[in-house]
Design an enzyme around this catalytic site. Structure first.
Site, PDB file in Angstrom:
ATOM      1  N   GLU A 218       1.334   0.942  15.781  1.00  0.00           N
ATOM      2  CA  GLU A 218       0.512   2.131  15.518  1.00  0.00           C
ATOM      3  C   GLU A 218      -0.300   1.951  14.242  1.00  0.00           C
ATOM      4  OE1 GLU A 218       3.739   2.238  16.455  1.00  0.00           O
ATOM      5  OE2 GLU A 218       3.363   2.992  18.473  1.00  0.00           O
TER       6      GLU A 218
ATOM      7  N   SER B  20       8.742  -1.356   0.878  1.00  0.00           N
ATOM      8  CA  SER B  20       9.308  -0.207   1.590  1.00  0.00           C
ATOM      9  C   SER B  20      10.380   0.501   0.768  1.00  0.00           C
ATOM     10  CB  SER B  20       9.927  -0.669   2.906  1.00  0.00           C
ATOM     11  OG  SER B  20       8.969  -1.312   3.691  1.00  0.00           O
TER      12      SER B  20
ATOM     13  N   GLU C 131      -0.812 -11.942   5.195  1.00  0.00           N
ATOM     14  CA  GLU C 131       0.394 -12.128   5.984  1.00  0.00           C
ATOM     15  C   GLU C 131       0.252 -11.696   7.436  1.00  0.00           C
ATOM     16  OE1 GLU C 131       3.164  -8.628   6.381  1.00  0.00           O
ATOM     17  OE2 GLU C 131       3.449  -9.208   4.291  1.00  0.00           O
TER      18      GLU C 131
ATOM     19  N   SER D 231      13.651  -8.227   2.784  1.00  0.00           N
ATOM     20  CA  SER D 231      14.106  -9.473   3.402  1.00  0.00           C
ATOM     21  C   SER D 231      14.433 -10.503   2.331  1.00  0.00           C
ATOM     22  CB  SER D 231      13.009 -10.056   4.299  1.00  0.00           C
ATOM     23  OG  SER D 231      12.768  -9.197   5.377  1.00  0.00           O
TER      24      SER D 231
END
Ligand SMILES: Cc1cc2nc3c(=O)[nH]c(=O)nc-3n(C[C@H](O)[C@H](O)[C@H](O)COP(=O)(O)OP(=O)(O)OC[C@H]3O[C@@H](n4cnc5c(N)ncnc54)[C@H](O)[C@@H]3O)c2cc1C
Lengths: 321, 379
Positions: free
Chosen positions: B366, B133, B248, B165
């Site tokens: 979504e 991201s 994942e 993370s």
């Protein structure tokens, strides 16, 4: 899938598709002749010698084809009779569901009840029926027994649970059929210059629908495996029926929503599935019934005990495989 | 067309013994874990426990022995994962390396990369994070802009990753970068395994709404990354990342994140609950049991070499919805004093605040439903 099961499924699919517009009188003789009733009766007792995975395959197809005649009830009735060591009679044997409601009771030659640890076989002339129908318009007749049963024997099976499994299996097929109709509809119906399927809101709704149908498939398969591989499958049946009821709650509104008004007509096929799904949600235990029963069972296990029990049970199925 | 054909979960070996091994190990370490550490366990860190798992042969379970792995099956690994999550064991430090970075290196990495990272990952000593991201590339991952320019000395990397993370506790970030100047969307992307102690690479904390420092920003200021940090083929990054994401989505971490609260609820209520609470426990159990069937079936498909993209998205979406609803349902049904120090109250508060993240990490509903709709032929 084993070869035998594939043959069974092929035969069921062919027959059920032919019967989808029949009435009881037209459908029952064909079902009886095909011999599904003895699916769970051992071969040495003249039955098919199948297992619960076979039952799932057949009942899923019955649900998918909205067969307008009893497929599940005689399978369970003959199973219970065989387990109780009572000779099975000729003709259509139904079961007395909880609350003494007999699916297709008015057409039954015999009724099997399980009460107070005993399975009993009642002749139709010792049954008084008050006729009723479920939301799908199928007979669901209240019975009172006016005479002694023909035979009784000890039986530790939970008819409500077995019936619940049957409805889970049928619902998995009905959800698939409703889903297939909805897919077909959103791909062909155009509004605002394009197919409904091209609208993101519709895609997302269909994805949710598919998730619910998937959950019921998984629940049904897990439950059938437990019925075959464990001494008793009360935990799995409760979980599967409850999850199926939740799926019916979530998926049937989507099926109708994406169809618009055409799905609300008697002529269009959708209601054959959704009205049955509405019925089956209540039959053999609604959400509250199974949720409370399962919740009490889990509370008795304790917080950690839930995980220990759930994994121990599924590990036993690995060994059984 | 059956949407979710079931594949039975049949791992080899003595599975009850494997579960017991994990349970015993957890019992030896659990005295030092706070309750909050045990909730959402794959986001909690304990280096000593990660190393203990490595020493016990419970990491890198299905990797080649040559790189420190144990050549067991994905299904045995699945059993270990679900035990760790259900028992609330802080397994976050090594989780990403064990789940996706290691397997990706095994599949696409060079021999040198494998030697450098895999044995340490297998010991529970080397940790990795996911550099996907960016500020302007979230759901729309193909719009990443962090660039890597090939020079004779190495890759010159510029740009920024965000929400990473565990970057502050990781040794390296498998980073998606644009290696072809002027390329758009899925083209021209590559993956670099970037050591986080490289000059020009800065990790900055972002405090999340639980008050924890879990995720981070990573800045790249003309950082010089060795040429041999390229993982796989230059320009093949999108395909590799897609394969990484498939690993994942369907695991037990997609529905067990709030499990400790269910345990606490059952214990707090006792063996004879009133009907309303009994029904809630029953409902949660039914969803839990069904999700487990679905997740195990998907694991069996992955193990058999199938590519269950739709099934994995279904498991994640349904699983996230369940683990996210769990704290809200408990709050609605139990008159819990949120300021109290009971286990139930503490877990409830922690998970109420934590759970909105469940359906963001790894892709939003979504996005997942978009993947499902594509699989259904609707788009
Ligand atoms: C706790 C946590 C840990 C994370 N860890 C990592 C990590 O380690 N590494 C990493 O790379 N990332 C990580 N992420 C980031 C995560 O992958 C992104 O948050 C996620 O992909 C969503 O992107 P976004 O936050 O930019 O939201 P956006 O993409 O901006 O989405 C906002 C909303 O818009 C909706 N939306 C977006 N596009 C569409 C569309 N086309 N159609 C319909 N709706 C749409 C989304 O569904 C969402 O509801 C983490 C996130 C969290 C919360």
């Amino acid at each position: 899938m084993s070869d035998n099961r594939q043959l069974l499924a092929d035969m069921a699919e062919g027959l059920f598709a032919e019967l989808s517009d029949a009435d009881f009188a037209g459908a029952w003789p064909r079902l009886a002749e095909a011999g599904f009733s003895t699916l769970l009766v051992p071969e040495e007792k003249g039955g098919f010698g199948g297992d619960w995975v076979d039952v799932l395959a057949v009942l899923r197809l019955a649900g998918r084809n909205a067969v307008p005649a009893p497929v599940a009830e005689p399978i369970l009735a003959h199973y219970l009779l065989a387990r109780a060591g009572i000779d099975a009679p000729e003709g259509f044997v139904s079961i007395a569901a909880p609350g003494r409601r007999v699916p297709w009771g008015r057409h039954a030659d015999w009724v099997v009840s399980v009460e107070d640890g005993k399975a009993s076989l009642h002749a139709a002339d010792a049954c008084m029926f008050v006729e009723g129908v479920n939301p799908a318009g199928e007979p669901l007749d209240a019975v009172s027994f006016t005479g002694a049963p023909i035979a009784s024997a000890p039986c530790d099976h939970d008819l409500a649970a077995l019936g619940a499994f049957a409805r889970v299996a049928q619902a998995s097929g009905a959800l698939e059929a409703a889903f297939a109709l909805a897919i077909e509809h959103v791909n062909t119906r155009h509004q605002f210059g394009r197919a409904l399927a091209k609208f993101q809101a519709v895609q997302q709704a269909m994805a949710e629908f598919s998730e619910e149908a998937a959950a019921v498939d998984a629940a049904a398969a897990g439950c059938a495996a437990a019925l075959d591989g464990l001494d008793e499958a009360g935990f799995e049946i409760a979980s599967a029926k409850l999850r199926t009821n939740l799926a019916i709650d979530r998926a049937t509104p989507i099926a109708h929503r994406v169809h618009g008004a055409i799905g609300f007509t008697m002529e269009y096929a959708l209601n054959r599935y959704t009205r049955r799904l509405m019925s089956w949600r209540s039959e053999f235990g609604n959400d509250a019934f199974w949720a409370e029963r399962l919740g009490r069972q889990v509370a008795a296990l304790g917080g950690k005990g839930l995980w220990l029990e759930m994994t121990a049970r599924s590990d036993r199925l690995i060994d059984a495989a | 067309m059956q949407i979710f054909p079931i594949r039975p979960f049949n791992p080899p070996g003595d599975i009850p013994a494997l579960r017991q091994q994990v349970r015993d190990l957890v019992a030896r370490h659990e005295s030092r874990w706070q309750l909050e550490t045990r909730a959402n366990p794959w986001f909690s860190f304990d280096a000593e426990f990660s190393k203990a798992l490595g020493a016990a042969g419970l990491l890198a379970m299905n990797w080649p022995k040559a790189y420190g792995g144990h050549e067991r099956t994905m299904l045995e690994r699945y059993v270990v994962l679900e035990e760790l999550l259900a028992l609330g064991a802080p397994a976050g430090l090594h989780w990403i390396a064990d789940r996706q970075t290691g397997p990706l290196l095994i599949r696409y990495g060079t021999e040198a990369q494998k030697r450098k990272y895999l044995p340490g990952m297998a010991r529970g000593e080397i940790y990795a994070c996911i550099g996907l991201s960016e500020p302007n590339a979230g759901s729309d991952l193909a719009s990443v802009r962090t660039s890597a320019r090939r020079t004779p000395e190495g890759w010159r990397v510029n740009g920024q990753k965000v929400w990473t993370s565990g970057a502050h506790r990781s040794h390296a970030a498998l980073t998606l970068v644009r290696t072809e100047e002027g390329s758009e969307r899925h083209a021209g992307l590559s993956q670099l395994m970037i050591d986080l102690d490289t000059p020009g690479v800065t990790v900055r904390p972002i405090v999340d709404m639980t008050g924890s420092h879990h995720f981070n920003e990573i800045f790249f200021d003309d950082a010089l990354i060795p040429l041999d940090a390229l993982v796989g083929t230059e320009g093949n990054g999108w395909k590799q990342v897609t394969a990484e994401l498939a690993l994942e989505r369907s695991g037990p971490e997609r529905y067990l994140s709030s499990h400790m609260l269910l345990v606490a609820l059952i214990d707090a209520i006792g063996p004879d609950p009133e009907p309303g609470i009994a029904q809630l426990i029953g409902r949660l159990t039914a969803e839990l049991w069904t999700l487990r069937q679905m997740s195990m079936s998907t694991a069996a498909k992955l193990d058999a070499g199938e590519d269950p993209v739709v099934e994995a998205a279904i498991v994640k979406d349904l699983g996230n919805a369940y683990e996210q609803a769990l704290p809200r349902l408990v709050q609605a049904a139990v008159d819990a004093d949120l300021a109290a120090k009971s286990d139930l109250s503490r877990l409830l508060v922690w998970l109420l605040v934590q759970s909105p993240s469940y359906s963001l990490r790894g892709g939003t509903p979504e996005v997942l439903r978009g993947i499902i709709a594509k699989g259904l032929g609707l788009r």
